[in-house]
Design a protein around this motif. Structure first.
Motif, PDB file in Angstrom:
ATOM      1  N   LEU A  38      20.511  13.568  92.380  1.00 38.61           N
ATOM      2  CA  LEU A  38      19.644  13.571  93.555  1.00 38.61           C
ATOM      3  C   LEU A  38      20.286  12.736  94.665  1.00 38.61           C
ATOM      4  O   LEU A  38      20.681  11.592  94.442  1.00 38.61           O
ATOM      5  CB  LEU A  38      18.276  13.000  93.178  1.00 38.61           C
ATOM      6  N   VAL A  39      20.368  13.325  95.853  1.00 35.17           N
ATOM      7  CA  VAL A  39      21.002  12.637  96.976  1.00 35.17           C
ATOM      8  C   VAL A  39      19.965  12.163  97.986  1.00 35.17           C
ATOM      9  O   VAL A  39      20.070  11.094  98.564  1.00 35.17           O
ATOM     10  CB  VAL A  39      21.990  13.606  97.686  1.00 35.17           C
ATOM     11  N   TRP A  40      18.936  12.995  98.172  1.00 33.32           N
ATOM     12  CA  TRP A  40      17.969  12.712  99.241  1.00 33.32           C
ATOM     13  C   TRP A  40      16.650  13.370  98.874  1.00 33.32           C
ATOM     14  O   TRP A  40      16.628  14.388  98.183  1.00 33.32           O
ATOM     15  CB  TRP A  40      18.525  13.303 100.552  1.00 33.32           C
ATOM     16  N   THR A  41      15.579  12.784  99.326  1.00 35.13           N
ATOM     17  CA  THR A  41      14.278  13.399  99.079  1.00 35.13           C
ATOM     18  C   THR A  41      13.322  13.096 100.222  1.00 35.13           C
ATOM     19  O   THR A  41      13.381  12.016 100.842  1.00 35.13           O
ATOM     20  CB  THR A  41      13.700  12.925  97.722  1.00 35.13           C
ATOM     21  N   LYS A 127      21.886  13.056 105.835  1.00 36.40           N
ATOM     22  CA  LYS A 127      22.147  12.236 104.645  1.00 36.40           C
ATOM     23  C   LYS A 127      23.441  12.669 103.961  1.00 36.40           C
ATOM     24  O   LYS A 127      24.246  11.836 103.538  1.00 36.40           O
ATOM     25  CB  LYS A 127      20.962  12.340 103.679  1.00 36.40           C
TER      26      LYS A 127
ATOM     27  N   GLU B  94       7.662   8.000 104.419  1.00 35.13           N
ATOM     28  CA  GLU B  94       8.961   8.486 103.915  1.00 35.13           C
ATOM     29  C   GLU B  94       9.895   8.837 105.066  1.00 35.13           C
ATOM     30  O   GLU B  94      11.099   8.559 105.015  1.00 35.13           O
ATOM     31  CB  GLU B  94       8.748   9.732 103.054  1.00 35.13           C
ATOM     32  N   ASP B  98      13.389   7.221 105.886  1.00 26.76           N
ATOM     33  CA  ASP B  98      14.566   8.084 106.032  1.00 26.76           C
ATOM     34  C   ASP B  98      15.336   7.733 107.303  1.00 26.76           C
ATOM     35  O   ASP B  98      16.566   7.678 107.307  1.00 26.76           O
ATOM     36  CB  ASP B  98      14.109   9.549 106.060  1.00 26.76           C
ATOM     37  N   ASP B 101      17.044   4.457 106.746  1.00 22.35           N
ATOM     38  CA  ASP B 101      18.180   4.707 105.861  1.00 22.35           C
ATOM     39  C   ASP B 101      19.359   5.262 106.659  1.00 22.35           C
ATOM     40  O   ASP B 101      20.513   4.847 106.465  1.00 22.35           O
ATOM     41  CB  ASP B 101      17.733   5.700 104.781  1.00 22.35           C
ATOM     42  N   ALA B 102      19.046   6.181 107.584  1.00 23.41           N
ATOM     43  CA  ALA B 102      20.109   6.777 108.421  1.00 23.41           C
ATOM     44  C   ALA B 102      20.743   5.705 109.307  1.00 23.41           C
ATOM     45  O   ALA B 102      21.963   5.691 109.508  1.00 23.41           O
ATOM     46  CB  ALA B 102      19.539   7.907 109.262  1.00 23.41           C
ATOM     47  N   ASP B 105      22.995   3.672 107.206  1.00 15.79           N
ATOM     48  CA  ASP B 105      24.229   4.432 106.955  1.00 15.79           C
ATOM     49  C   ASP B 105      25.166   4.338 108.150  1.00 15.79           C
ATOM     50  O   ASP B 105      26.381   4.185 107.990  1.00 15.79           O
ATOM     51  CB  ASP B 105      23.893   5.911 106.677  1.00 15.79           C
ATOM     52  N   ARG B 128      25.839   3.889  95.897  1.00 18.59           N
ATOM     53  CA  ARG B 128      25.247   4.460  97.098  1.00 18.59           C
ATOM     54  C   ARG B 128      23.856   3.914  97.350  1.00 18.59           C
ATOM     55  O   ARG B 128      23.167   3.515  96.414  1.00 18.59           O
ATOM     56  CB  ARG B 128      25.116   5.978  96.898  1.00 18.59           C
ATOM     57  N   LYS B 130      20.106   4.167  97.738  1.00 15.75           N
ATOM     58  CA  LYS B 130      19.239   5.107  97.028  1.00 15.75           C
ATOM     59  C   LYS B 130      18.440   5.945  98.016  1.00 15.75           C
ATOM     60  O   LYS B 130      18.150   5.478  99.113  1.00 15.75           O
ATOM     61  CB  LYS B 130      18.296   4.359  96.112  1.00 15.75           C
ATOM     62  N   PRO B 131      18.083   7.203  97.652  1.00 16.31           N
ATOM     63  CA  PRO B 131      17.231   8.001  98.521  1.00 16.31           C
ATOM     64  C   PRO B 131      15.872   7.344  98.653  1.00 16.31           C
ATOM     65  O   PRO B 131      15.509   6.496  97.816  1.00 16.31           O
ATOM     66  CB  PRO B 131      17.121   9.344  97.786  1.00 16.31           C
ATOM     67  N   PRO B 132      15.119   7.725  99.717  1.00 18.32           N
ATOM     68  CA  PRO B 132      13.808   7.109  99.894  1.00 18.32           C
ATOM     69  C   PRO B 132      13.007   7.166  98.610  1.00 18.32           C
ATOM     70  O   PRO B 132      12.968   8.197  97.953  1.00 18.32           O
ATOM     71  CB  PRO B 132      13.160   7.981 100.962  1.00 18.32           C
TER      72      PRO B 132
END
Lengths: 356, 148
Positions: A38-41, A127, B94, B98, B101-102, B105, B128, B130-132
């Motif tokens: 999983l990379v993004w959600t 992402k 979320e 996101d 998070d961007a 990055d 890396r 982590k995703p939200p």
């Protein structure tokens, strides 16, 4: 000395067949087995990256993102080991991603194409680019996923670095009403889309499934099972049928807002091809698509006839574009027995030189 | 002497002639049905059936919904509308995460560009960001914070 014949009585054979039939009708096949992370959600949507099997220097530098339809599970692209488009592409050295929309709940009934193409897709791409340090990418959209990728390509493609666009059985042109059974069924004289959505919120997966199967009722409700029974002694055939049946019976509702747009703006008013579709105040102008384009048409497609996919070729500004016709049905061209011989190699052959 | 039906490769199937007839019948039936579902009359009929179902079932659905709402109120439990509202707010959070998070990055990329060699190989998953966090993990974090 000759071997003694294996004696089986018809009752034992019939019992074995019924056992197999019961198993495939009452269990789920193991599907979507290619390793991924999983990379993004966001909400129900998830972006997965399939684990590469080749070292980086042997892989294509431009990643590929798969976007499937909203109302079916995307694991049709990764049906079973040895018969999986995902596995094939990973083995060919593509950095492969899957945008899985998930199943919308009652809270998602107002999600529209606007949200999918201007919130979800750009964020997933952002992402991907940030995490893996790439500037360009390819998109492969199938069915409703092809509508989403087309809208996204027109609105954000150049800005986000879309290099290649592959559209599989893309329902984009809705002008030829005579050839579109869905258009007839959802005509405003007979089908009250607002009443349906006021009742259900989202369009139930079972109703969508019925609509797809009712296009060829005998083939889907009778012939399919007759075919299984006729081949019940062939384990390979049974395995294939089981996997496909697992996918076919795993229905996902379609978000109410997106369903309304599909019926009203596309099936009834053909706004996308006319250049009248508005997404969050922006007009979707197909001439703004500059990415290299491959459109794949299934010649025996009864869900998306070729008249729906062909006209985009004349609308886009892509200097590099190709229309590829392949024998098979809507799903068969990518998941049928001929997919690994015709469709997949053609996609790879087209994409590889454009992914350098 | 008659051939061995088992060792001959093809076993005699008494149903084979019947299968041929069946297939011809199914084919003809299938074509007839495809023509039928493609007709205006079918579209009109299915539309009418659906409309009738939605109209007739509406009062029952409303009654069930009202009763359910009352029951949930009595039990001090959240209704569907409450859960939907919370889910909408979670999605908004979320989205904000996101965006943050961007931005992180972007900052990380600038640091890498300014200081060290560029990232050539995608970073392994454990390195890396982590995703939200999903609803489950975010609530777990909140619980942890609560403990502290």
């Amino acid at each position: 000395m000759a071997e003694a014949p294996v004696l089986t009585d018809p009752f034992t054979e019939a019992a074995e067949r019924l056992k197999t039939l019961t198993k495939v009708m009452s269990t789920k096949a193991a599907i979507g087995q290619t390793p991924k992370e999983l990379v993004w959600t966001l909400n129900k949507a998830k972006l997965y990256r399939y684990t590469p099997v080749l070292p980086q220097e042997q892989r294509h530098p431009v990643p590929v993102v798969l976007v499937f339809a909203l109302m079916n599970r995307p694991y049709i692209l990764d049906l079973r080991p040895g018969h999986s488009f995902v596995e094939y592409m990973v083995n060919k050295g593509y950095d492969l991603y899957l945008l899985d929309w998930g199943a919308p709940g009652p809270e998602d009934k107002n999600l529209t194409f606007d949200d999918y193409t201007l919130d979800y897709m750009p964020r997933a791409i952002r992402k991907l680019k940030a995490t893996f340090g790439v500037e360009e990418f390819s998109l492969l959209g199938w069915c409703i996923g092809a509508i989403l990728t087309t809208i996204y390509a027109a609105l954000r493609g150049d800005e986000d670095g879309l290099r290649n666009l592959i559209l599989l059985t893309a329902p984009l042109d809705f002008s030829d009403k005579q050839n579109l059974t869905f258009a007839r069924w959802t005509d405003e004289r007979y089908f009250d889309v607002d009443k349906v959505l006021a009742t259900f919120g989202n369009m139930p997966g079972e109703m969508i499934d019925y609509g797809a199967k009712a296009l060829k009722p005998v083939e889907n409700y009778v012939g399919n099972y007759v075919k299984l029974w006729d081949n019940i002694d062939d384990p390979r055939m049974v395995e294939s049928w089981h996997a496909m049946n697992t996918w076919v019976t795993d229905n996902v509702p379609l978000a109410g807002g997106a369903f309304r747009q599909l019926i009203v703006d596309l099936y009834r008013k053909d706004k996308l091809m006319r250049g009248e579709l508005m997404i969050r105040g922006q007009r979707v102008d197909l001439s703004r698509i500059h990415a290299n384009l491959l459109t794949v048409i299934a010649e025996d497609d009864h869900i998306t006839p070729s008249c729906q996919s062909e006209p985009i070729m004349a609308k886009v500004s892509s200097a590099d574009k190709e229309l590829f016709r392949v024998r098979g049905g809507h799903i068969g061209i990518m998941a049928g027995s001929g997919a690994s011989k015709f469709t997949w190699p053609h996609i790879d052959g087209w994409l590889a030189p454009r992914s350098k | 002497m008659a051939e061995d039906p088992v060792h001959d490769g093809k076993r005699f199937d008494p149903m084979e002639p019947w299968k041929g007839v069946r297939d011809i019948y199914l084919d003809a039936w299938g074509k007839t049905m495809v023509d039928m579902v493609n007709s205006e009359a079918y579209a009109q009929a299915t539309g009418a059936v659906l409309d009738t179902y939605l109209t007739v079932s509406a009062p029952f659905r409303e009654a069930v919904e009202k009763a359910m709402l009352k029951t949930l109120e009595q039990l001090a439990m959240p209704s569907r509308a409450d859960v939907v509202s919370i889910a909408g707010r979670m999605t908004n959070i979320e989205m904000r995460l996101d965006d943050l998070d961007a931005k992180l990055d972007g900052i990380q990329r600038l640091i890498v560009q300014a200081g060290t060699a560029p990232l050539a190989e995608p970073r392994p998953a454990h390195q890396r960001s982590k995703p939200p966090a999903s609803k489950k993990t975010s609530s777990a974090k909140k619980a942890k914070r609560g403990k502290k």
